[in-house]
Design an enzyme around this catalytic site. Sequence first.
Site, PDB file in Angstrom:
ATOM      1  N   ASP A   1     -19.408  22.609  -1.766  1.00 21.47           N
ATOM      2  CA  ASP A   1     -20.067  21.693  -2.693  1.00 21.47           C
ATOM      3  C   ASP A   1     -20.592  22.450  -3.911  1.00 21.47           C
ATOM      4  O   ASP A   1     -20.593  23.692  -3.936  1.00 21.47           O
ATOM      5  CB  ASP A   1     -21.207  20.937  -1.986  1.00 21.47           C
ATOM      6  CG  ASP A   1     -22.042  21.831  -1.075  1.00 21.47           C
ATOM      7  OD1 ASP A   1     -22.102  23.053  -1.335  1.00 21.47           O
ATOM      8  OD2 ASP A   1     -22.637  21.324  -0.119  1.00 21.47           O
TER       9      ASP A   1
ATOM     10  N   ASN B   1     -31.680  16.677   7.754  1.00 21.58           N
ATOM     11  CA  ASN B   1     -31.346  15.265   7.954  1.00 21.58           C
ATOM     12  C   ASN B   1     -29.958  15.087   8.573  1.00 21.58           C
ATOM     13  O   ASN B   1     -29.441  13.980   8.638  1.00 21.58           O
ATOM     14  CB  ASN B   1     -31.430  14.505   6.616  1.00 21.58           C
ATOM     15  CG  ASN B   1     -30.434  15.036   5.592  1.00 21.58           C
ATOM     16  OD1 ASN B   1     -29.655  15.937   5.876  1.00 21.58           O
ATOM     17  ND2 ASN B   1     -30.451  14.472   4.391  1.00 21.58           N
TER      18      ASN B   1
ATOM     19  N   HIS C   1     -27.128  16.449   7.425  1.00 23.01           N
ATOM     20  CA  HIS C   1     -25.985  16.479   6.493  1.00 23.01           C
ATOM     21  C   HIS C   1     -25.115  17.716   6.726  1.00 23.01           C
ATOM     22  O   HIS C   1     -25.584  18.739   7.232  1.00 23.01           O
ATOM     23  CB  HIS C   1     -26.435  16.362   5.026  1.00 23.01           C
ATOM     24  CG  HIS C   1     -27.030  17.595   4.425  1.00 23.01           C
ATOM     25  ND1 HIS C   1     -27.848  17.558   3.320  1.00 23.01           N
ATOM     26  CD2 HIS C   1     -26.934  18.919   4.735  1.00 23.01           C
ATOM     27  CE1 HIS C   1     -28.208  18.778   2.988  1.00 23.01           C
ATOM     28  NE2 HIS C   1     -27.671  19.620   3.831  1.00 23.01           N
TER      29      HIS C   1
ATOM     30  N   GLU D   1     -24.729  13.121   2.896  1.00 27.21           N
ATOM     31  CA  GLU D   1     -26.039  12.682   3.341  1.00 27.21           C
ATOM     32  C   GLU D   1     -25.905  11.526   4.333  1.00 27.21           C
ATOM     33  O   GLU D   1     -24.858  10.856   4.365  1.00 27.21           O
ATOM     34  CB  GLU D   1     -26.859  12.227   2.122  1.00 27.21           C
ATOM     35  CG  GLU D   1     -26.989  13.288   1.030  1.00 27.21           C
ATOM     36  CD  GLU D   1     -27.965  14.406   1.378  1.00 27.21           C
ATOM     37  OE1 GLU D   1     -28.108  14.739   2.571  1.00 27.21           O
ATOM     38  OE2 GLU D   1     -28.574  14.966   0.452  1.00 27.21           O
TER      39      GLU D   1
HETATM   40  P1  PGA Z   1     -29.681  26.155   4.784  1.00 30.46           P
HETATM   41  O1  PGA Z   1     -29.026  24.780   4.328  1.00 30.46           O
HETATM   42  O2  PGA Z   1     -28.589  27.005   5.320  1.00 30.46           O
HETATM   43  O3  PGA Z   1     -30.300  26.697   3.546  1.00 30.46           O
HETATM   44  O4  PGA Z   1     -30.700  25.812   5.824  1.00 30.46           O
HETATM   45  C1  PGA Z   1     -28.049  24.193   5.111  1.00 30.46           C
HETATM   46  C2  PGA Z   1     -27.702  22.833   4.578  1.00 30.46           C
HETATM   47  O5  PGA Z   1     -28.566  22.186   3.949  1.00 30.46           O
HETATM   48  O6  PGA Z   1     -26.567  22.386   4.778  1.00 30.46           O
END
Ligand code: PGA
Length: 248
Positions: free
Chosen positions: A67, A136, A138, A143
């Site tokens: 992304d 959450n 995702h 999302e």
């Molecule tokens: P993080 O984020 O590795 O910084 O915890 C993971 C994500 O939000 O997919």
Amino acid sequence: MNVYVFASPDEIGAAVAQRFIDDAQGRTPRVWGLATGASPLPVYCRLIDAYQQGKLSFRHIKTYNLDEYCALPRNDENSYYTFMHRHLFDAVDMEEKNAHFFNGTAPDWAAECRRYDSSIVQDGGIDLQLLGIGQNGHIGFNEPSDAFSGDSFKVELSASTRRANAPYFTNRPMPQYALTMGIRRILAAKQILLIATGTAKADAVQRMIEGRVTPQCPASVLQTHAQVSVFLDERAAAQLSCRTPTVR
Ligand code: PGA
């Protein structure tokens, strides 16, 4: 899903990096889907070590990042393009032409997503996809929503994601939109490795592994993929009722 619980993020980094190193020994070129955020950092450190020790070369590796933020120039310190160069590509023999990113400043985002998806397909699809998970549930920037997404698309970031990532944005407001591989695009990867560490991920991890498959927890869709390995630390695994199969 194969679920592995480790004592520390560093041990996870070593185990996941080894999967990439092993993959690179196979047929070339290899196509890797890469992730940003805190979770993959120990993996990238180990991959740099492996490169420096002559155990890994990126010359025949193509990468696609999951992304990118919309409306953020590539050279912004918060772009995922900058993240990947800072944490991995600048330290190894990755060729710029083989490192693929969404162009978050493209004039036509739908066309940019189509370009990205068709480039992945032309390269033969993703062999090994690395994922984190949001609090959450995702994956990528998919999302929670009413339906699973398909190909890459432009997404409005949720309040939870914006809260989680806002601390990184010290020089400008956090973008509201991003381009992300969709769920069907992620599921097309031949193998998927997901990392989650820390207490804040425990609820999402439990729903991903033991909950029902629902777009309200996008990561739960990984239950439908035959080749998924989940790498957890004890804190992220804390809410799992079934701790087997657990492998060290
Ligand atoms: P993080 O984020 O590795 O910084 O915890 C993971 C994500 O939000 O997919």
